[in-house]
Design a protein around this motif. Structure first.
Motif, PDB file in Angstrom:
ATOM      1  N   ASN A   1      23.239  28.159  69.276  1.00 24.44           N
ATOM      2  CA  ASN A   1      22.897  29.646  68.709  1.00 24.44           C
ATOM      3  C   ASN A   1      21.890  29.990  68.338  1.00 24.44           C
ATOM      4  O   ASN A   1      20.155  29.194  69.113  1.00 24.44           O
ATOM      5  CB  ASN A   1      23.261  28.717  67.095  1.00 24.44           C
ATOM      6  CG  ASN A   1      24.046  27.402  66.699  1.00 24.44           C
ATOM      7  OD1 ASN A   1      25.240  27.966  66.375  1.00 24.44           O
ATOM      8  ND2 ASN A   1      23.916  26.761  66.458  1.00 24.44           N
ATOM      9  N   ILE A   2      21.567  31.203  68.735  1.00 24.28           N
ATOM     10  CA  ILE A   2      20.257  32.470  68.761  1.00 24.28           C
ATOM     11  C   ILE A   2      20.319  33.097  67.649  1.00 24.28           C
ATOM     12  O   ILE A   2      21.164  33.885  67.112  1.00 24.28           O
ATOM     13  CB  ILE A   2      20.003  33.011  69.658  1.00 24.28           C
ATOM     14  CG1 ILE A   2      20.619  31.766  71.240  1.00 24.28           C
ATOM     15  CG2 ILE A   2      19.513  34.026  70.236  1.00 24.28           C
ATOM     16  CD1 ILE A   2      20.816  32.432  72.480  1.00 24.28           C
ATOM     17  N   ILE A   3      19.204  33.058  67.233  1.00 24.81           N
ATOM     18  CA  ILE A   3      19.020  33.890  65.677  1.00 24.81           C
ATOM     19  C   ILE A   3      17.595  33.954  66.594  1.00 24.81           C
ATOM     20  O   ILE A   3      16.620  34.220  66.536  1.00 24.81           O
ATOM     21  CB  ILE A   3      18.140  33.369  64.554  1.00 24.81           C
ATOM     22  CG1 ILE A   3      19.640  32.947  63.727  1.00 24.81           C
ATOM     23  CG2 ILE A   3      18.322  34.354  63.889  1.00 24.81           C
ATOM     24  CD1 ILE A   3      19.893  31.796  63.324  1.00 24.81           C
ATOM     25  N   ALA A   4      17.632  35.614  67.105  1.00 21.42           N
ATOM     26  CA  ALA A   4      16.393  36.234  67.399  1.00 21.42           C
ATOM     27  C   ALA A   4      15.885  37.911  67.325  1.00 21.42           C
ATOM     28  O   ALA A   4      17.312  38.571  67.377  1.00 21.42           O
ATOM     29  CB  ALA A   4      16.161  36.289  69.029  1.00 21.42           C
ATOM     30  N   ASN A   5      14.854  37.907  67.452  1.00 25.32           N
ATOM     31  CA  ASN A   5      15.201  39.885  67.014  1.00 25.32           C
ATOM     32  C   ASN A   5      15.586  40.442  65.548  1.00 25.32           C
ATOM     33  O   ASN A   5      15.790  41.573  66.230  1.00 25.32           O
ATOM     34  CB  ASN A   5      15.875  40.461  68.034  1.00 25.32           C
ATOM     35  CG  ASN A   5      14.340  40.308  69.377  1.00 25.32           C
ATOM     36  OD1 ASN A   5      13.445  39.834  69.707  1.00 25.32           O
ATOM     37  ND2 ASN A   5      15.429  39.605  70.427  1.00 25.32           N
ATOM     38  N   ASN A   6      14.839  39.884  65.178  1.00 24.12           N
ATOM     39  CA  ASN A   6      15.647  40.627  63.847  1.00 24.12           C
ATOM     40  C   ASN A   6      14.533  40.423  62.878  1.00 24.12           C
ATOM     41  O   ASN A   6      13.517  40.022  62.437  1.00 24.12           O
ATOM     42  CB  ASN A   6      16.971  39.294  62.668  1.00 24.12           C
ATOM     43  CG  ASN A   6      18.000  39.075  63.333  1.00 24.12           C
ATOM     44  OD1 ASN A   6      18.276  39.835  64.255  1.00 24.12           O
ATOM     45  ND2 ASN A   6      17.659  38.224  64.476  1.00 24.12           N
ATOM     46  N   TYR A   7      15.035  41.367  61.742  1.00 23.75           N
ATOM     47  CA  TYR A   7      13.859  41.703  60.393  1.00 23.75           C
ATOM     48  C   TYR A   7      14.864  40.928  59.032  1.00 23.75           C
ATOM     49  O   TYR A   7      15.383  41.829  58.857  1.00 23.75           O
ATOM     50  CB  TYR A   7      13.469  43.317  59.925  1.00 23.75           C
ATOM     51  CG  TYR A   7      12.492  43.441  61.242  1.00 23.75           C
ATOM     52  CD1 TYR A   7      11.756  43.109  62.218  1.00 23.75           C
ATOM     53  CD2 TYR A   7      12.287  44.864  60.668  1.00 23.75           C
ATOM     54  CE1 TYR A   7      11.138  43.872  63.272  1.00 23.75           C
ATOM     55  CE2 TYR A   7      11.221  45.438  61.771  1.00 23.75           C
ATOM     56  CZ  TYR A   7      10.034  44.860  62.211  1.00 23.75           C
ATOM     57  OH  TYR A   7       9.864  45.497  63.530  1.00 23.75           O
ATOM     58  N   VAL A   8      14.240  40.138  58.777  1.00 29.94           N
ATOM     59  CA  VAL A   8      14.469  39.620  57.595  1.00 29.94           C
ATOM     60  C   VAL A   8      14.069  39.475  56.438  1.00 29.94           C
ATOM     61  O   VAL A   8      13.022  39.091  56.502  1.00 29.94           O
ATOM     62  CB  VAL A   8      15.066  37.655  58.027  1.00 29.94           C
ATOM     63  CG1 VAL A   8      16.237  37.163  57.086  1.00 29.94           C
ATOM     64  CG2 VAL A   8      15.737  37.844  59.349  1.00 29.94           C
TER      65      VAL A   8
END
Length: 93
Positions: free
Chosen positions: A21-28
């Motif tokens: 799983n990859i969670i990358a380059n987001n604005y959260v």
């Protein structure tokens, strides 16, 4: 980039996710430019986090802006294996 903001609960939630799983380059929890808070969660429930990972394997959380959320920027819960968290901006814009 994804903008994940203004949700009534958790911004990104992995539970029982498989591997790689990859969670990358987001604005959260921010606006699209990352300059103002648009929180995930509500003041009624303090446990709504920007990213919550639970019972998941081989997950990378990298180069995200996690700010303005009601709960923690990133929460690891229960049995997770090989979670890598690098290069994130947490609590800032």
């Amino acid at each position: 980039r994804n903008v994940i903001s203004g949700c009534g609960r958790i911004g990104i939630y992995l539970n029982g996710a498989g591997a790689n799983n990859i969670i990358a380059n987001n604005y959260v929890g921010t606006n699209a430019s990352g300059t103002a808070a648009v929180p995930n969660g509500t003041n009624e429930y303090q446990n709504h986090h920007g990213v919550q990972i639970q019972n998941s394997n081989t997950t990378t959380v990298n180069r995200n802006v996690l700010s303005g959320n009601i709960g923690a920027g990133i929460k690891l819960q229960d049995q997770n294996n090989a979670v890598t968290i690098t290069g994130n901006m947490i609590g800032t814009s």
